[in-house]
Design an enzyme around this catalytic site. Structure first.
Site, PDB file in Angstrom:
ATOM      1  CG  HIS A   1      -8.938  45.976  16.768  1.00  0.00           C
ATOM      2  ND1 HIS A   1      -8.260  47.124  17.113  1.00  0.00           N
ATOM      3  CD2 HIS A   1      -8.465  45.007  17.603  1.00  0.00           C
ATOM      4  CE1 HIS A   1      -7.430  46.876  18.117  1.00  0.00           C
ATOM      5  NE2 HIS A   1      -7.526  45.603  18.429  1.00  0.00           N
TER       6      HIS A   1
ATOM      7  CB  SER B   1      -4.399  45.236  19.994  1.00  0.00           C
ATOM      8  OG  SER B   1      -5.560  45.527  20.743  1.00  0.00           O
TER       9      SER B   1
END
Length: 254
Positions: free
Chosen positions: A234, A101
């Site tokens: 995610h 990320s």
């Protein structure tokens, strides 16, 4: 290469870097950079899955855990600028960078600085759960705390409990908001094309990381490029830790 031995360099290393299982004579080092609001300790379990001669180095951003008293970084480039000299004492062996990320953007920025002459070229760049820099645009909205908190809630950057528990908010929220703000304001209008290999990873349930977006990372290197998706969202790397690390090690040995 001459390894720096100044007090300032090693002081920076001590602030920024953690070595869960120090290795006296590693064949390579894997540097792991956390997501927004994340900490170096999130990667500590990886040490047990790595071969004895692959040393794990985890990055601790300011404003959290043992760096709680320090001001948070304001931007992704600011973090990269501080990390490059911190990594210098460990650049005598091949350095591989992994970032998830926000950590993917920081890892890319570190790689550009190393290849520009701040250190030896990284041996490889692994990015996870993050759009390529030339495919992400800064948020057009004013980045006040309410906007950033709403984005953090919606994106799954953190456990919702962080927002609803007063003590957790006080400890965790400032760093989380600073990191999310750094990501939302990040802009790379003219991205540097690297020489090192790039591998992009994502969870199959992460809507932003479709194959077209993952393959876009390959546009940022003149070297080999690849991408792979794992089952999960995610934060797929928590449930797919063993498989992800096995894939990284296989690519490091090629």
């Amino acid at each position: 290469m001459t390894v720096p031995t100044t007090t300032g360099t090693f002081g920076a290393s001590a602030r920024w870097l953690r070595r869960p299982r120090p290795c006296h004579d590693p064949s390579a080092r894997l540097v792991c950079l956390p997501h927004a609001g994340g900490t170096a300790s999130a990667y500590a379990p990886w040490a047990a899955r790595l071969p004895a001669r692959v040393e794990l180095i985890t990055v601790q951003y300011p404003g959290r855990q043992d760096r709680l008293a320090e001001p948070c970084a304001r931007s992704v480039p600011e973090i990269a600028d501080a990390l490059v000299p911190a990594l210098a004492p460990y650049a005598d062996r091949p350095l591989y960078l992994f970032g998830h990320s926000m950590g993917g953007l920081v890892a890319y920025e570190v790689a550009t600085r190393l290849e520009a002459g701040a250190g030896p070229d990284p041996a490889g760049l692994f990015v996870s759960g993050q759009l390529a820099p030339h495919r992400s645009m800064p948020s057009p909205e004013a980045l006040d705390d309410a906007t950033v908190e709403a984005e953090a809630r919606a994106s799954g950057w953190s456990d919702p409990m962080v927002f609803d528990h007063p003590e957790l908010r006080e400890l965790v929220l400032p760093a989380l908001l600073a990191d999310v703000r750094a990501v939302l304001s990040y802009h790379c209008g003219d991205p540097v094309r690297l020489r090192c290999p790039i591998v992009a990873y994502a969870g199959s349930g992460d809507p932003g990381d479709v194959p077209a977006e993952l393959s876009a990372w390959g546009e940022l290197t003149s070297g080999p490029a690849a991408w792979r998706r794992f089952d999960g969202d995610h934060f797929y790397l928590q449930s797919q830790e063993a498989e992800l690390i096995a894939d990284i090690l296989a690519r490091m040995s090629n």
